[in-house]
Design a protein around this motif. Structure first.
Motif, PDB file in Angstrom:
ATOM      1  N   MET A 161      39.974  15.401  13.087  1.00 46.60           N
ATOM      2  CA  MET A 161      39.431  14.626  13.492  1.00 46.60           C
ATOM      3  C   MET A 161      38.200  15.810  14.832  1.00 46.60           C
ATOM      4  O   MET A 161      37.868  15.634  14.813  1.00 46.60           O
ATOM      5  CB  MET A 161      39.732  13.515  13.795  1.00 46.60           C
ATOM      6  CG  MET A 161      38.910  12.409  14.176  1.00 46.60           C
ATOM      7  SD  MET A 161      39.182  10.663  15.144  1.00 46.60           S
ATOM      8  CE  MET A 161      38.153  10.754  16.007  1.00 46.60           C
ATOM      9  N   PHE A 162      39.047  16.062  15.454  1.00 44.80           N
ATOM     10  CA  PHE A 162      38.785  16.904  16.537  1.00 44.80           C
ATOM     11  C   PHE A 162      37.797  17.999  16.347  1.00 44.80           C
ATOM     12  O   PHE A 162      36.946  18.848  17.415  1.00 44.80           O
ATOM     13  CB  PHE A 162      39.896  16.965  18.374  1.00 44.80           C
ATOM     14  CG  PHE A 162      39.909  16.156  18.578  1.00 44.80           C
ATOM     15  CD1 PHE A 162      38.690  15.194  19.933  1.00 44.80           C
ATOM     16  CD2 PHE A 162      41.398  15.249  18.747  1.00 44.80           C
ATOM     17  CE1 PHE A 162      39.386  13.885  19.684  1.00 44.80           C
ATOM     18  CE2 PHE A 162      41.680  14.709  19.222  1.00 44.80           C
ATOM     19  CZ  PHE A 162      40.709  12.791  20.003  1.00 44.80           C
ATOM     20  N   ALA A 163      38.347  19.012  15.087  1.00 42.32           N
ATOM     21  CA  ALA A 163      38.068  20.653  14.744  1.00 42.32           C
ATOM     22  C   ALA A 163      36.606  19.771  13.956  1.00 42.32           C
ATOM     23  O   ALA A 163      35.289  20.864  14.207  1.00 42.32           O
ATOM     24  CB  ALA A 163      38.720  20.964  13.435  1.00 42.32           C
ATOM     25  N   ARG A 164      36.113  19.163  13.661  1.00 41.12           N
ATOM     26  CA  ARG A 164      35.233  18.840  13.439  1.00 41.12           C
ATOM     27  C   ARG A 164      33.888  18.455  14.588  1.00 41.12           C
ATOM     28  O   ARG A 164      33.057  18.579  14.198  1.00 41.12           O
ATOM     29  CB  ARG A 164      34.917  17.429  12.338  1.00 41.12           C
ATOM     30  CG  ARG A 164      35.553  17.284  10.732  1.00 41.12           C
ATOM     31  CD  ARG A 164      35.527  16.553   9.888  1.00 41.12           C
ATOM     32  NE  ARG A 164      36.152  16.845   8.888  1.00 41.12           N
ATOM     33  CZ  ARG A 164      36.009  15.670   7.989  1.00 41.12           C
ATOM     34  NH1 ARG A 164      35.646  14.858   8.214  1.00 41.12           N
ATOM     35  NH2 ARG A 164      37.030  16.126   7.117  1.00 41.12           N
ATOM     36  N   LEU A 165      34.386  17.487  15.249  1.00 37.29           N
ATOM     37  CA  LEU A 165      34.076  16.773  16.242  1.00 37.29           C
ATOM     38  C   LEU A 165      33.265  17.887  17.523  1.00 37.29           C
ATOM     39  O   LEU A 165      32.421  18.395  18.349  1.00 37.29           O
ATOM     40  CB  LEU A 165      34.226  15.830  17.458  1.00 37.29           C
ATOM     41  CG  LEU A 165      34.610  14.515  16.595  1.00 37.29           C
ATOM     42  CD1 LEU A 165      35.562  13.677  17.170  1.00 37.29           C
ATOM     43  CD2 LEU A 165      32.936  13.999  15.613  1.00 37.29           C
ATOM     44  N   GLY A 166      34.040  19.011  17.815  1.00 39.59           N
ATOM     45  CA  GLY A 166      34.370  20.211  18.748  1.00 39.59           C
ATOM     46  C   GLY A 166      33.197  21.277  18.634  1.00 39.59           C
ATOM     47  O   GLY A 166      32.011  21.092  19.347  1.00 39.59           O
ATOM     48  N   PRO A 167      33.167  22.077  17.848  1.00 39.97           N
ATOM     49  CA  PRO A 167      31.558  22.165  16.940  1.00 39.97           C
ATOM     50  C   PRO A 167      29.981  21.410  17.549  1.00 39.97           C
ATOM     51  O   PRO A 167      29.292  21.930  17.827  1.00 39.97           O
ATOM     52  CB  PRO A 167      31.788  23.156  15.958  1.00 39.97           C
ATOM     53  CG  PRO A 167      33.091  22.912  15.652  1.00 39.97           C
ATOM     54  CD  PRO A 167      33.748  21.874  16.401  1.00 39.97           C
ATOM     55  N   LYS A 168      30.304  20.630  17.001  1.00 41.30           N
ATOM     56  CA  LYS A 168      29.400  19.583  17.056  1.00 41.30           C
ATOM     57  C   LYS A 168      28.955  19.369  18.823  1.00 41.30           C
ATOM     58  O   LYS A 168      27.673  19.241  19.156  1.00 41.30           O
ATOM     59  CB  LYS A 168      29.401  18.269  15.919  1.00 41.30           C
ATOM     60  CG  LYS A 168      28.929  18.502  14.874  1.00 41.30           C
ATOM     61  CD  LYS A 168      29.405  16.633  14.402  1.00 41.30           C
ATOM     62  CE  LYS A 168      29.656  16.917  13.032  1.00 41.30           C
ATOM     63  NZ  LYS A 168      30.313  15.803  11.672  1.00 41.30           N
ATOM     64  N   ALA A 169      29.147  18.869  19.475  1.00 36.06           N
ATOM     65  CA  ALA A 169      29.881  18.723  20.559  1.00 36.06           C
ATOM     66  C   ALA A 169      29.097  20.028  21.631  1.00 36.06           C
ATOM     67  O   ALA A 169      27.773  20.341  22.093  1.00 36.06           O
ATOM     68  CB  ALA A 169      31.000  18.120  21.307  1.00 36.06           C
ATOM     69  N   VAL A 170      29.621  20.873  20.756  1.00 35.45           N
ATOM     70  CA  VAL A 170      29.221  22.693  21.809  1.00 35.45           C
ATOM     71  C   VAL A 170      27.508  22.480  20.987  1.00 35.45           C
ATOM     72  O   VAL A 170      27.183  22.932  21.863  1.00 35.45           O
ATOM     73  CB  VAL A 170      29.550  23.696  21.740  1.00 35.45           C
ATOM     74  CG1 VAL A 170      29.118  24.724  21.314  1.00 35.45           C
ATOM     75  CG2 VAL A 170      31.428  23.478  21.413  1.00 35.45           C
TER      76      VAL A 170
END
Length: 116
Positions: A1-10
């Protein structure tokens, strides 16, 4: 889940930074262009007004033009509450009896509703 949200947050952070610095540089460019006519402080004031007033005007128009929310449907509770209120104004014992009846009626009306 965090692997998908990390690039979006960046990417969101980069987009916000680009917008922030882009608007800042546009403001500096407008102020520099206006500096010979109004001076440095006047150029910055006019550039700030140019960048601030349209969004502020838009926000005021949106807030004023927002349609009013319709009151939620109350079923027959308005009539029931007005009858109990009229009864309660007449005599003190009716106020106690009316409050008890309203409590019992609310228990029966709300017994099948899901709690939020």
């Amino acid at each position: 889940m965090f692997a998908r949200l990390g690039p979006k947050a960046v990417m969101m952070t980069v987009a916000v930074a680009l917008v922030f610095f882009g608007i800042g540089l546009i403001g500096v460019a407008i102020a520099t262009a206006l500096a010979p006519r109004f001076g440095a402080a006047g150029g910055y004031a006019v550039a700030g007004a140019i960048l601030l007033l349209p969004p502020l005007f838009w926000a005021v128009v949106v807030c004023i033009a927002r349609p009013r929310r319709a009151p939620p449907p109350s079923g027959g509770r308005d009539l029931m509450n007005s009858i109990f209120a009229a009864l309660a104004r007449e005599t003190p014992w009716a106020a106690v009896l009316g409050a008890g009846l309203v409590g019992v009626a609310n228990l029966f009306l709300n017994r099948n509703k899901a709690k939020k």
